[in-house]
Design a protein around this motif. Sequence first.
Motif, PDB file in Angstrom:
ATOM      1  N   ARG A  46      29.241 -24.176   7.681  1.00 47.51           N
ATOM      2  CA  ARG A  46      28.182 -25.148   8.001  1.00 47.51           C
ATOM      3  C   ARG A  46      26.815 -24.718   7.491  1.00 47.51           C
ATOM      4  O   ARG A  46      25.956 -25.564   7.237  1.00 47.51           O
ATOM      5  CB  ARG A  46      28.089 -25.366   9.516  1.00 47.51           C
ATOM      6  CG  ARG A  46      29.239 -26.094  10.123  1.00 47.51           C
ATOM      7  CD  ARG A  46      29.212 -27.597   9.975  1.00 47.51           C
ATOM      8  NE  ARG A  46      27.965 -28.223  10.402  1.00 47.51           N
ATOM      9  CZ  ARG A  46      27.431 -29.280   9.806  1.00 47.51           C
ATOM     10  NH1 ARG A  46      28.004 -29.821   8.776  1.00 47.51           N
ATOM     11  NH2 ARG A  46      26.313 -29.793  10.229  1.00 47.51           N
ATOM     12  N   SER A  47      26.588 -23.392   7.348  1.00 44.39           N
ATOM     13  CA  SER A  47      25.254 -22.930   6.971  1.00 44.39           C
ATOM     14  C   SER A  47      25.301 -21.495   6.453  1.00 44.39           C
ATOM     15  O   SER A  47      26.326 -20.826   6.558  1.00 44.39           O
ATOM     16  CB  SER A  47      24.314 -23.007   8.177  1.00 44.39           C
ATOM     17  OG  SER A  47      24.758 -22.118   9.184  1.00 44.39           O
ATOM     18  N   THR A  62      27.077 -31.749  -9.665  1.00 45.22           N
ATOM     19  CA  THR A  62      27.518 -31.808  -8.274  1.00 45.22           C
ATOM     20  C   THR A  62      27.807 -30.431  -7.676  1.00 45.22           C
ATOM     21  O   THR A  62      28.184 -30.353  -6.512  1.00 45.22           O
ATOM     22  CB  THR A  62      28.791 -32.674  -8.143  1.00 45.22           C
ATOM     23  OG1 THR A  62      29.824 -32.100  -8.949  1.00 45.22           O
ATOM     24  CG2 THR A  62      28.523 -34.107  -8.573  1.00 45.22           C
ATOM     25  N   ASP A  77      28.065 -27.749  -2.867  1.00 42.11           N
ATOM     26  CA  ASP A  77      28.452 -29.075  -3.344  1.00 42.11           C
ATOM     27  C   ASP A  77      27.264 -29.989  -3.065  1.00 42.11           C
ATOM     28  O   ASP A  77      26.677 -29.944  -1.977  1.00 42.11           O
ATOM     29  CB  ASP A  77      29.696 -29.574  -2.612  1.00 42.11           C
ATOM     30  CG  ASP A  77      30.922 -28.735  -2.936  1.00 42.11           C
ATOM     31  OD1 ASP A  77      31.087 -28.356  -4.114  1.00 42.11           O
ATOM     32  OD2 ASP A  77      31.710 -28.446  -2.018  1.00 42.11           O
ATOM     33  N   VAL A 101      24.507 -27.718   5.867  1.00 39.80           N
ATOM     34  CA  VAL A 101      25.177 -28.863   5.237  1.00 39.80           C
ATOM     35  C   VAL A 101      24.642 -30.161   5.839  1.00 39.80           C
ATOM     36  O   VAL A 101      24.478 -30.275   7.048  1.00 39.80           O
ATOM     37  CB  VAL A 101      26.709 -28.787   5.459  1.00 39.80           C
ATOM     38  CG1 VAL A 101      27.392 -30.071   5.007  1.00 39.80           C
ATOM     39  CG2 VAL A 101      27.301 -27.600   4.736  1.00 39.80           C
ATOM     40  N   GLY A 102      24.374 -31.138   4.973  1.00 33.87           N
ATOM     41  CA  GLY A 102      23.954 -32.456   5.423  1.00 33.87           C
ATOM     42  C   GLY A 102      22.512 -32.557   5.853  1.00 33.87           C
ATOM     43  O   GLY A 102      21.986 -33.655   6.014  1.00 33.87           O
ATOM     44  N   PHE A 103      21.850 -31.437   6.027  1.00 33.47           N
ATOM     45  CA  PHE A 103      20.468 -31.459   6.487  1.00 33.47           C
ATOM     46  C   PHE A 103      19.523 -30.984   5.383  1.00 33.47           C
ATOM     47  O   PHE A 103      18.507 -31.619   5.115  1.00 33.47           O
ATOM     48  CB  PHE A 103      20.315 -30.588   7.734  1.00 33.47           C
ATOM     49  CG  PHE A 103      18.930 -30.586   8.299  1.00 33.47           C
ATOM     50  CD1 PHE A 103      18.458 -31.677   8.996  1.00 33.47           C
ATOM     51  CD2 PHE A 103      18.096 -29.494   8.122  1.00 33.47           C
ATOM     52  CE1 PHE A 103      17.161 -31.688   9.513  1.00 33.47           C
ATOM     53  CE2 PHE A 103      16.815 -29.487   8.632  1.00 33.47           C
ATOM     54  CZ  PHE A 103      16.343 -30.592   9.323  1.00 33.47           C
ATOM     55  N   ASP A 104      19.871 -29.877   4.744  1.00 36.07           N
ATOM     56  CA  ASP A 104      18.988 -29.301   3.725  1.00 36.07           C
ATOM     57  C   ASP A 104      19.321 -29.807   2.334  1.00 36.07           C
ATOM     58  O   ASP A 104      20.376 -30.410   2.103  1.00 36.07           O
ATOM     59  CB  ASP A 104      19.050 -27.771   3.788  1.00 36.07           C
ATOM     60  CG  ASP A 104      18.319 -27.247   5.014  1.00 36.07           C
ATOM     61  OD1 ASP A 104      17.107 -27.530   5.134  1.00 36.07           O
ATOM     62  OD2 ASP A 104      18.956 -26.590   5.844  1.00 36.07           O
ATOM     63  N   LYS A 105      18.371 -29.556   1.421  1.00 34.94           N
ATOM     64  CA  LYS A 105      18.465 -30.103   0.076  1.00 34.94           C
ATOM     65  C   LYS A 105      18.127 -29.050  -0.976  1.00 34.94           C
ATOM     66  O   LYS A 105      17.486 -28.055  -0.677  1.00 34.94           O
ATOM     67  CB  LYS A 105      17.517 -31.287  -0.067  1.00 34.94           C
ATOM     68  CG  LYS A 105      17.845 -32.407   0.903  1.00 34.94           C
ATOM     69  CD  LYS A 105      16.965 -33.589   0.707  1.00 34.94           C
ATOM     70  CE  LYS A 105      17.218 -34.721   1.663  1.00 34.94           C
ATOM     71  NZ  LYS A 105      18.333 -34.730   2.495  1.00 34.94           N
ATOM     72  N   THR A 116      21.149 -33.653  -1.903  1.00 34.66           N
ATOM     73  CA  THR A 116      21.673 -33.325  -0.576  1.00 34.66           C
ATOM     74  C   THR A 116      22.829 -32.335  -0.690  1.00 34.66           C
ATOM     75  O   THR A 116      23.716 -32.501  -1.515  1.00 34.66           O
ATOM     76  CB  THR A 116      22.157 -34.601   0.129  1.00 34.66           C
ATOM     77  OG1 THR A 116      21.070 -35.524   0.195  1.00 34.66           O
ATOM     78  CG2 THR A 116      22.650 -34.300   1.534  1.00 34.66           C
ATOM     79  N   THR A 118      26.153 -31.165   0.435  1.00 39.85           N
ATOM     80  CA  THR A 118      27.279 -31.770   1.149  1.00 39.85           C
ATOM     81  C   THR A 118      28.367 -30.753   1.486  1.00 39.85           C
ATOM     82  O   THR A 118      29.296 -31.076   2.228  1.00 39.85           O
ATOM     83  CB  THR A 118      27.905 -32.905   0.320  1.00 39.85           C
ATOM     84  OG1 THR A 118      28.351 -32.381  -0.926  1.00 39.85           O
ATOM     85  CG2 THR A 118      26.889 -34.016   0.081  1.00 39.85           C
ATOM     86  N   GLY A 119      28.259 -29.546   0.937  1.00 42.21           N
ATOM     87  CA  GLY A 119      29.247 -28.513   1.229  1.00 42.21           C
ATOM     88  C   GLY A 119      28.721 -27.144   0.853  1.00 42.21           C
ATOM     89  O   GLY A 119      27.945 -27.012  -0.095  1.00 42.21           O
TER      90      GLY A 119
END
Length: 151
Positions: A46-47, A62, A77, A101-105, A116, A118-119
């Motif tokens: 997750r992080s 990607t 990803d 994941v899903g929060f940072d860029k 974003t 994603t993985g």
Amino acid sequence: MQKSFLMPASALMLAMLAAGCSSVPYAQRAAQRQADYVAAAGAPVRSFHFFSLYSWEALSDTQLAVYTRPNQAWLLDLAGCQDLMFTNNIGLTSNISEVMVGFDKVLTGSHNFPCTITGIRPVDVKSLKLAQEQQRKIEAAARNGEQGAAK
């Protein structure tokens, strides 16, 4: 007048020749690098903790490999990236030194266009380096008629 026309035309011809000659091997090398990273990547997490960016390598639009230390890498990803393979610099967002994941860029180039995450997968750097060393090995063999010539 004729001299000024020849210089740009020559430069354009050389650029086209170089692009045509190098595109196939580059594409093969890039695909192999990406396959090596994927093979060396572990299970998704997750992080990861992020204090500084040691190094990075764009594998495609990607996927991105980021090194937080010389022997610690993460395969990211991504979604929403454009021309990641051609950017000169990147940045990572984080919250309290953690990339999620899903929060940072991933921020790319001078425009800081966000991609974003994603993985996230940890990369076994030792395994990756071993695979790359195996690919560099060259098998030497004598040419026909040269077996006795080197004596």
